[in-house]
Design a protein around this motif. Sequence first.
Motif, short mmCIF file in Angstrom:
data_model
loop_
_atom_site.label_atom_id
_atom_site.label_comp_id
_atom_site.label_asym_id
_atom_site.label_seq_id
_atom_site.Cartn_x
_atom_site.Cartn_y
_atom_site.Cartn_z
N GLY A 100 0.77 -1.24 0.00
CA GLY A 100 0.00 0.00 0.00
C GLY A 100 0.80 1.29 0.00
O GLY A 100 0.23 2.37 0.13
N PHE A 101 2.13 1.20 -0.13
CA PHE A 101 2.88 2.44 -0.27
C PHE A 101 2.61 2.99 -1.66
O PHE A 101 2.77 2.29 -2.66
CB PHE A 101 4.39 2.21 -0.07
CG PHE A 101 5.19 3.48 -0.12
CD1 PHE A 101 5.32 4.28 1.01
CD2 PHE A 101 5.80 3.90 -1.30
CE1 PHE A 101 6.05 5.47 0.97
CE2 PHE A 101 6.52 5.09 -1.35
CZ PHE A 101 6.65 5.87 -0.21
N ASN A 102 2.16 4.24 -1.73
CA ASN A 102 1.72 4.83 -2.99
C ASN A 102 2.87 5.61 -3.64
O ASN A 102 3.25 6.68 -3.16
CB ASN A 102 0.53 5.75 -2.71
CG ASN A 102 -0.04 6.36 -3.98
OD1 ASN A 102 0.58 6.32 -5.04
ND2 ASN A 102 -1.23 6.94 -3.86
N PHE A 103 3.39 5.06 -4.72
CA PHE A 103 4.54 5.70 -5.37
C PHE A 103 4.17 6.95 -6.16
O PHE A 103 5.05 7.69 -6.58
CB PHE A 103 5.28 4.69 -6.27
CG PHE A 103 6.16 3.74 -5.50
CD1 PHE A 103 7.45 4.11 -5.13
CD2 PHE A 103 5.71 2.49 -5.11
CE1 PHE A 103 8.27 3.25 -4.40
CE2 PHE A 103 6.51 1.61 -4.39
CZ PHE A 103 7.80 2.00 -4.03
N GLN A 114 1.28 8.79 4.53
CA GLN A 114 0.47 9.00 3.32
C GLN A 114 -1.02 9.01 3.61
O GLN A 114 -1.81 9.46 2.78
CB GLN A 114 0.79 7.93 2.27
CG GLN A 114 2.19 8.08 1.67
CD GLN A 114 2.45 7.13 0.51
OE1 GLN A 114 1.90 6.04 0.46
NE2 GLN A 114 3.30 7.55 -0.42
N ASN A 115 -1.40 8.48 4.77
CA ASN A 115 -2.83 8.40 5.08
C ASN A 115 -3.26 9.28 6.24
O ASN A 115 -4.35 9.13 6.77
CB ASN A 115 -3.21 6.94 5.31
CG ASN A 115 -3.13 6.15 4.01
OD1 ASN A 115 -3.97 6.32 3.13
ND2 ASN A 115 -2.08 5.36 3.86
N LEU A 116 -2.39 10.22 6.60
CA LEU A 116 -2.82 11.27 7.53
C LEU A 116 -3.91 12.08 6.83
O LEU A 116 -4.00 12.07 5.60
CB LEU A 116 -1.63 12.17 7.88
CG LEU A 116 -0.56 11.53 8.79
CD1 LEU A 116 0.71 12.38 8.78
CD2 LEU A 116 -1.08 11.38 10.21
N PHE A 176 -4.02 -6.41 0.89
CA PHE A 176 -3.57 -5.68 2.08
C PHE A 176 -4.37 -4.41 2.30
O PHE A 176 -4.18 -3.71 3.29
CB PHE A 176 -2.07 -5.38 1.97
CG PHE A 176 -1.25 -6.63 1.79
CD1 PHE A 176 -0.99 -7.46 2.88
CD2 PHE A 176 -0.79 -7.02 0.54
CE1 PHE A 176 -0.27 -8.63 2.73
CE2 PHE A 176 -0.06 -8.18 0.38
CZ PHE A 176 0.20 -9.00 1.47
N THR A 177 -5.26 -4.12 1.36
CA THR A 177 -6.05 -2.89 1.48
C THR A 177 -6.96 -2.90 2.71
O THR A 177 -7.04 -1.87 3.40
CB THR A 177 -6.87 -2.64 0.20
OG1 THR A 177 -5.97 -2.73 -0.91
CG2 THR A 177 -7.51 -1.28 0.21
N PRO A 178 -7.65 -4.00 3.02
CA PRO A 178 -8.51 -3.96 4.21
C PRO A 178 -7.73 -3.60 5.48
O PRO A 178 -8.18 -2.77 6.27
CB PRO A 178 -9.07 -5.38 4.28
CG PRO A 178 -9.01 -5.89 2.87
CD PRO A 178 -7.79 -5.26 2.27
N LEU A 179 -6.55 -4.20 5.66
CA LEU A 179 -5.75 -3.88 6.84
C LEU A 179 -5.34 -2.41 6.81
O LEU A 179 -5.46 -1.69 7.80
CB LEU A 179 -4.50 -4.77 6.89
CG LEU A 179 -3.47 -4.38 7.97
CD1 LEU A 179 -4.08 -4.45 9.37
CD2 LEU A 179 -2.22 -5.27 7.88
N ARG A 180 -4.86 -1.97 5.65
CA ARG A 180 -4.43 -0.57 5.53
C ARG A 180 -5.58 0.37 5.86
O ARG A 180 -5.42 1.35 6.59
CB ARG A 180 -3.90 -0.32 4.11
CG ARG A 180 -2.87 0.78 4.01
CD ARG A 180 -3.49 2.13 3.73
NE ARG A 180 -4.22 2.15 2.47
CZ ARG A 180 -5.33 2.85 2.29
NH1 ARG A 180 -5.85 3.57 3.27
NH2 ARG A 180 -5.95 2.83 1.12
N GLU A 181 -6.76 0.04 5.35
CA GLU A 181 -7.91 0.92 5.60
C GLU A 181 -8.32 0.90 7.07
O GLU A 181 -8.74 1.92 7.63
CB GLU A 181 -9.09 0.52 4.70
CG GLU A 181 -8.85 0.97 3.26
CD GLU A 181 -9.94 0.52 2.29
OE1 GLU A 181 -10.76 -0.34 2.67
OE2 GLU A 181 -9.96 1.03 1.15
#
Lengths: 503, 503
Positions: free
Chosen positions: B223-226, B276-278, B452-457
């Motif tokens: 989930g690191f957004n390049f 990145q998700n602040l 991994f998106t559900p965990l990241r979210e």
Amino acid sequence: MNRQDAYSKLCAISKDVTVFSSIGSLLGWDQETMMPEGGTATRADQSAAMSGLVHEKATTAEIGDLLAVCEAEPFADDSVEAANVRELRHDYDRARKLPKAHVEEVARTQTIAQNEWAKARKESNFPHFAPHLEKILTLTRKSAEYYGWPESGEPYDALLEGYEPHTTSADIVAAFVPLREKLTRLIKDVQGAPKSPDGSIHTRTVPRDQQEQFVRFAAKAIGFNFDIGRLDISTHPFCSGIGPGDCRMTTRFHDDNVMDALSSTMHEAGHGIYEQNLNKEAWGTPCGESVSLGIHESQSRGWENTVGRSRAFWEWCLPHAKEIMPEAMADQTVDSVYEAQNIVKPSYIRVEADETTYNLHIMLRFEIERQMIRGEIDINDVPRIWNEKFKDYLGIEVDKDANGCLQDVHWSFGLMGYFPTYTLGNLYCAQFFEAAREAMPDMDDQFRRGEFTPLREWLTANIHAHGRRYPAGELCRRVTGKPLSADPLMRHLEGKIRPIYSI
Amino acid sequence: MNRQDAYSKLCAISKDVTVFSSIGSLLGWDQETMMPEGGTATRADQSAAMSGLVHEKATTAEIGDLLAVCEAEPFADDSVEAANVRELRHDYDRARKLPKAHVEEVARTQTIAQNEWAKARKESNFPHFAPHLEKILTLTRKSAEYYGWPESGEPYDALLEGYEPHTTSADIVAAFVPLREKLTRLIKDVQGAPKSPDGSIHTRTVPRDQQEQFVRFAAKAIGFNFDIGRLDISTHPFCSGIGPGDCRMTTRFHDDNVMDALSSTMHEAGHGIYEQNLNKEAWGTPCGESVSLGIHESQSRGWENTVGRSRAFWEWCLPHAKEIMPEAMADQTVDSVYEAQNIVKPSYIRVEADETTYNLHIMLRFEIERQMIRGEIDINDVPRIWNEKFKDYLGIEVDKDANGCLQDVHWSFGLMGYFPTYTLGNLYCAQFFEAAREAMPDMDDQFRRGEFTPLREWLTANIHAHGRRYPAGELCRRVTGKPLSADPLMRHLEGKIRPIYSI
């Protein structure tokens, strides 16, 4: 406060402004080379904050007070101190002349105009750009009014002063008019020439890693110091002297044109060599800064063209080029590369123009923008006037405005008065190199042996090390013994181009 | 001025400070990744100027006045506004407590001490470093005095507050003591285990470009957004959230240990995913910032260890690893990689320690630095005490101080009170992941499918999005329903390590 204390304090403030300004340069470099796509909005905040801070620090009334103390009891005419006071006064007065509201309006308008220009160019749609250019022009003319100009001058002078201090429109005209006639004749002769060089080297695929290895090799060989510098990639090559020990240039690579990468790199390395050899002890004062855009360009064009397109350079360079790019260079000879590097061929795009036709691209822009600033042109007539002049100077019909008056970003940024510095650079360059050759008659032999240090050291001693101590015109007289003239450039071009084309 | 106006003005000042501070972050990132060697002196000028500016802006009396207006008529307890006012007060008071002369002396002493530490470590010569550590300690204790601490507390609390706000030495001790006993027992059991995993994957040559391709693939997958971030190389991997849309992490590559590059990258990507998700609309206020080092570390350790060393992760990842690195991974199975990634083996160096022994490295440092701050240790006894504790906790004799008390840079920078946040991170991490697993019982199945998106979210909704709205301890209670405890970490480690070692 006594003069010495005032001067010291002035230098300390100037250093402070320079340090913050250097951070702004890093922000700019990073934006073009490293910043992720999504960082634009944050970068806009950062750059605006930094510009605002630098402007605030550069216009504080304390500077005016300190300058007044120094001016009340002037330093010796030819001293470094006098030069620093003169240049700090120049910058301070200029920075104070624009009201903050105007600066902000310009910034806002530029951002929009630049964006709309990009769209207009893409669609080759001048009418789309026209209203934005109109706004930019109005604001730029207003800037000129804020700056003011001498009674004998004109509004364009006020703008030119920002890029080429102490140079006027009249100076430009005096240099450009004879140049234009001679260039036009040379180009006409070339077009009727019995032979024409083989340019196939310009359309030959060379692997990216070989191109990069080659341009790094060349940049290092001519004296760009990678211990205190970097080379990266960006859409538009540029060079940014962040500060002592940190100078960053960029280049670009096309799969099928290694010569473009080489020229770009040597050009930017020329800017970089200037920055890297400024007097670093003087960093933070005018005498530690480059003197003008024209002089800066004289250095980049010198290494790119006078060195990089010379026969002597290729006598040394070709074996190295063959070693690094064996397939692509296998069939090349010194003559073939030398001639290919000196093809004269009118084309639409300034940044792709050859050494000879390039200056006509500039003159055309100078003439049009000067008329715009004078209010003598209706914006909607710009394409027509552009195309007429283009036909007149370069002999070809512009097929669309994207290849004509919409090709450059400058006007959308309000950069009017900037273009002439490119040709001034070529003129200074030719005149400096004649002086260098007089001082070092064996310069070509040095090049043949790959020895570029003597030239670099001569340029440093005569130009780089002075910073802004002497205004560009005076520097030219000191270095060459003569005022700026079009003759050296024409001697350089005629002496090279006529034999190649047997004319 | 009414409360709303005061609050708006306060947020505007905070944004201004944040923007300049973000430029400072870019200077730091650039220094570690891009700056040419020769740029050090200029960068020192730039960084000092930027720190000074930020400190000046963050301590202006106007902030105090505006805070007073907001505090006179408090915002609703649980509101974003109340949280911002609370945290701005915290930062403002803290920043105002250190006199400028002290800050400057600390900066000067750090620069020298850091340099001398590097020499001392190289020669494993503690006596060389001792006098500098003594000076740093004196200054750090003085800092603690300037900051002050509650009557029930101790000087170390004043330092800890800078890294893990609203957490005390007593909190740390309460968490660490039971953890130490359990970890020591687990490690002893491992040392007497009948079997031991094959670690040969950690000493296998993998081409650099394959390693890079692999770690980029993994970072992107989790989930690191390049598009709004970068990955570069530096000696010590780190992650810097410059601002919205611009988060930069680094990693390192060893020719013979791709797993180290993977762990480093997933660790820094974990920090990056937090940044990145602040809440980017809140950028410039505390609610748009990460809450503490401990919580930050919970995110990095979570992705590195809880995800990256899980069996489920490797069930998904191994086929991709084999595709990218066919030669190196050919003989690997899910079991072999999973076990190799979870080897427990006491070793000298903290940054190379495994997930289990790592925390003992931290406790040792916490105990020693706390005693130093209390003045209970003679500096010259540090190596002896270190080595005794090391033997006691990890069962091995330190062979030289370079592998012991000289290994970390932290103390030379005066970073005392920082180490415990690493283990706090592990504790928060385990507790958060238990809560996540409760909310998503099929999390392992998701990993097996590369989802991994559900965990990241879940992490974003529960942790990232709040910024500093809740102090770390309160955040932990809100997310997990319980105060911080050592139990989840021990359940995590016991549940993984004992089966692997058949103990």
